[in-house]
Structure formats: C-alpha cells, structure tokens
Design an enzyme around this catalytic site. Structure first.
Site, PDB file in Angstrom:
ATOM      1  N   THR A  72       0.975  -1.137   0.011  1.00 35.73           N
ATOM      2  CA  THR A  72       0.149  -0.070   0.005  1.00 35.73           C
ATOM      3  C   THR A  72       0.826   1.090   0.015  1.00 35.73           C
ATOM      4  O   THR A  72       1.212   1.810   1.182  1.00 35.73           O
ATOM      5  CB  THR A  72      -0.931   0.110   1.216  1.00 35.73           C
ATOM      6  OG1 THR A  72      -0.262  -0.329   2.199  1.00 35.73           O
ATOM      7  CG2 THR A  72      -2.078  -0.882   1.227  1.00 35.73           C
ATOM      8  N   THR A 110      -0.997  -2.505   4.953  1.00 34.18           N
ATOM      9  CA  THR A 110      -1.215  -1.231   5.926  1.00 34.18           C
ATOM     10  C   THR A 110      -2.071  -0.257   5.434  1.00 34.18           C
ATOM     11  O   THR A 110      -2.218   0.141   4.105  1.00 34.18           O
ATOM     12  CB  THR A 110       0.218  -0.545   5.927  1.00 34.18           C
ATOM     13  OG1 THR A 110       1.255  -1.432   6.616  1.00 34.18           O
ATOM     14  CG2 THR A 110       0.019   0.542   6.953  1.00 34.18           C
ATOM     15  N   CYS A 127       7.103   0.952   4.921  1.00 28.90           N
ATOM     16  CA  CYS A 127       6.352   1.031   6.004  1.00 28.90           C
ATOM     17  C   CYS A 127       6.482   2.487   6.635  1.00 28.90           C
ATOM     18  O   CYS A 127       5.911   3.342   6.610  1.00 28.90           O
ATOM     19  CB  CYS A 127       6.756   0.074   6.990  1.00 28.90           C
ATOM     20  SG  CYS A 127       6.224  -1.496   6.474  1.00 28.90           S
TER      21      CYS A 127
END
Length: 437
Positions: free
Chosen positions: A90, A125, A265
């Site tokens: 994502t 995420t 991340c």
C-alpha cells in the site's frame, strides 16, 4: 467444524494473496502446518518461486525450493481456499495520499473467487476504516455474498521487518482482529498455528488498523527528532554520534539514531494516518512535521557532501563519486522508496555523476525504479568521494584500509568520505574530509 480445525485436518486450504516481502514468509511458514496456495499476479515472480529462487531473500532459496506452497498466478485457484490473507503493498501517490489501488485490485480478484464460509484477513497497511469501508464492499460486490452472513472479515497488521533475521514472523507478537467474536476466535486460532510469540486480540478491525499506522508513525517521529538534532549539530560543529552515544548511557534513552527513512512502512504509514485524520477535520501538527524532516534528509546529506568536496578543493561536477548502497535499508534487496535516490537527485542537480554499487539490490529493480545502472563493487576505485549510504554487512565488515583503497592516489585532505550510517571509526580518517550524519 471450524476453518481452523479444517486447516489442521487438511480439509481446507489457506491462501496468500500477494507474495512479496510480507506475504512470502507467511506462506512458507503456514505451509509447514497446513495446505497453502500462494497467489501473485506477477507471473515472473511466480516462475522464480517455482524454480526455488527467493528474490525477496526473506526466507532463502532452500526454504522456497522445499516448501509445499502451491505457487500460482491463476486467480481461480483461490476458490480452493477458505481462509485468505491479503498482503499486497500500500504505497502513497506523488501527493502523499494513500494509493489503495493494490489492495482494491486484490479485493476485486479475491471477491470474484470467494466462496461461502470463508474468512478474509487483510495485512496490508491501511488507515482505520479501509477494511470495512473499502475492501468489504468490493468483496461483496464481486462475490455476490454478504459479509457477516456468507463470509467474515478481519485485519492483522504485518510486522515483518525486511532483512531482520532476529525479529522474524514467528517471534513477533501478532495483532489480530475480526468483525465479531466468532471471526476473531477463528483468526486468532489460525495465526496461533505459526506465531510462537502469540497473538494479541483487539476489539475492532479499526483498532488493529490504527495499531499498525501508529507504531510506525511513532518510530518516524523519534527518528525525525534525531535527524533534526543532526542538522543542528552539523551547524554547531558537534559530532552527533558522540552526543547520541553519551545520551544512550542513561537508562531511559530510547536508542534512536539519525538516518535515511525510506521503505514501504515507516516512510509511508504516517501519511495514511494523517490522511484519514484530515478527512475528519484534524490537521497533524507533529506527524507531518516529522515526515517533512525525514523526507529532506537525502538532500541534507548530499549538500553536506558537496560542501566537503568544495572544502577539499574538489570541483563537485568533476569529482569521481562512488555511492555504496541503494536499497532502503541494510541487508535487504528492497529498493522501494529508498531515500538514497534523494542523494543521487541532489548530486545530479550539481552535475555530479555517481557510480552506485549494492551487493543486495537487483540491477533491473534499481534501473526500473531510479534509472540507475548499478556497477560491480570492483569498479569502485580511483574515487575522489565515497558515500556509504546503506550499512550492509559487507560494507560494515570492510576495514579502514579497505575504504582507503577505494580512493585515487592523492593527498588525504583531498579525499571525501561521507559515512551516513556512522559505521566507521572516525579516528581512522583524521586527515580525510570525513563527515557523518
């Protein structure tokens, strides 16, 4: 009979949708205990897995070659599974807004092959609300099934740290959630099959989604603080590493260090959190400030290197510059959202051409992502400037003499060594133009 028990008895299969740095280790680990279908739309990646090659280097070629995972790019195979885990990336768009296209696409594909009595768990995420407000409606539309009646949904944020061989999937406690008590129990039981550290159930799917974006936002903010200190200390002529080492002698020091914050991340998750917050009328005052600091560190490092070149009497545009590392972190082949790119871009603005070498990165990935042609390490010689951008073990294991051998034959005062990760002993390069973050 529960899905959990059916999986253990071999009467049901588990599927992994997305076989990257997150999905691949999960698939391989589950396959030690249950039947697993590993699905990815990238046919080239599937071909490598079938040949026993692990391009992620997360589990290794031997583990891939010996696993019982059924690797496929045929979405119809998903119809054989009843417990589905979605682990697609994502990223963010150019304007830093969430790019949900991979998770939307995965939901569409899975929805077309979803069978009654299934459970779908998202690990990608996302900001709080995406699973229930975006993904579930897609699953319902594509399958013709009703969530809560014909199938159940849950969320369990991935916590895999790429390149980390200590904190691995099985040793990291797993957050789990489900849309109701029944689904939560099933999801917890299934993950407990492989998570030796245990699972941690939370009350709602939104809570689980929030845990993921918040834990990475917290790290991002702490690193941003250290990066801001590094920029200030650079102006003060103070060695940041020495300050940090001194600070860390106190029992409650947090141990953070300055550095380049990239990857899929920490460099992305805060934007997911602030995006949803702004939709609700709250404008971040700390999180986005931290992101701004961290997003600017590549340029800061490059500018410091250029300053050192000038002070060494070098003409930056004519200097031979070698950059060691292009992945987003050490001992990992992932080049996505690497902040080394920002260093290279800044150099390019000053007409500085760089030789870039990385023992972990795939040359085709670096070329596709950044237009960089990686060179073998053996070509890193007769350099005026060396930038250690990524602390791969190979670079950390090199001696001071190894680094000195990379430079051209000239006076030490004309040699510039930029140690972004502070992996070298500063005293070994007293006569060099040595700079570290």
């Amino acid at each position: 009979m529960s899905i959990y028990q059916d999986l253990l008895d071999g009467n049901a299969k588990l599927s992994l949708v997305g076989l990257g740095y997150v999905g691949m280790p999960i698939a391989v680990e589950f396959a030690k205990h249950v039947k697993v279908i590993g699905f990815d739309i990238n046919e080239g990646k599937i071909a490598l897995y079938r040949q026993g090659v692990d391009p992620t280097k997360e589990v290794g070629d031997e583990a891939v070659a010996s696993t019982s995972v059924e690797f496929t790019s045929d979405a119809a195979a998903l119809e054989e599974a009843r417990f589905h885990i979605v682990a697609v990336p994502t990223p963010v768009n150019q304007d830093k807004t969430p790019d949900l296209s991979p998770v939307i696409g995965a939901s569409q594909t899975l929805g077309r092959h979803l069978k009654p009595g299934s459970i779908v768990v998202y690990e990608s995420t996302v900001y709080p609300g995406v699973t229930e407000d975006v993904c579930v409606p897609i699953l319902e539309r594509e399958s013709g099934l009703k969530c809560g009646v014909d199938f159940k949904a849950g969320y369990s944020p991935e916590r895999i740290n790429p390149g980390d061989k200590v904190h691995t999937l099985t040793t990291i406690r797993k957050i789990v959630s489900g849309q109701d008590a029944e689904s939560l129990e099933e999801i917890k039981n299934v993950y407990d099959i492989v998570i030796a550290a245990g699972t941690y159930p939370v009350s709602t799917i939104k809570t689980a989604e929030a845990v993921k974006v918040v834990e990475n936002s917290q790290r991002d903010i702490n690193i941003a603080f250290m990066n801001e200190l590094a920029m200030v200390f650079d102006r003060m002529g103070i060695d940041t590493s020495e300050v940090v080492d001194g600070m860390n002698t106190k029992w409650n020091a947090l141990g953070f260090k300055p550095g380049l914050v990239g990857g899929h991340c920490i460099g992305v998750d805060p934007y997911y959190f602030t995006y949803e917050a702004e939709k609700l009328g709250y404008h971040s005052q700390i999180i986005l400030a931290g992101r701004k600091v961290n997003d600017g560190m590549g340029e800061f490092v490059a500018d410091a290197a250029i300053r050192e070149m000038v002070q060494a009497g070098l003409a930056p545009a004519k200097a031979k510059v070698g950059v060691l590392g292009i992945t987003f972190k050490e001992n990992c082949p992932d080049v996505r959202n690497s902040k080394v790119e920002d260093i290279l871009k800044r150099f390019a603005q000053y007409g500085i051409h760089c030789l870039v070498s990385d023992p972990w990165a795939d040359a085709s990935d670096a070329k596709a992502a950044y237009g960089v042609d990686l060179v073998p390490f053996e070509q890193m010689k007769d350099l005026d400037v060396v930038v250690i951008a990524v602390a791969h073990d190979k670079f950390a294991a090199m001696t001071s003499d190894d680094y000195k051998a990379l430079f051209a034959d000239k006076s030490d005062s004309e040699k510039v060594l930029v140690d972004v990760k502070s992996i070298l002993n500063k005293s070994d390069f007293e006569d060099y133009r040595y700079w570290r973050l």
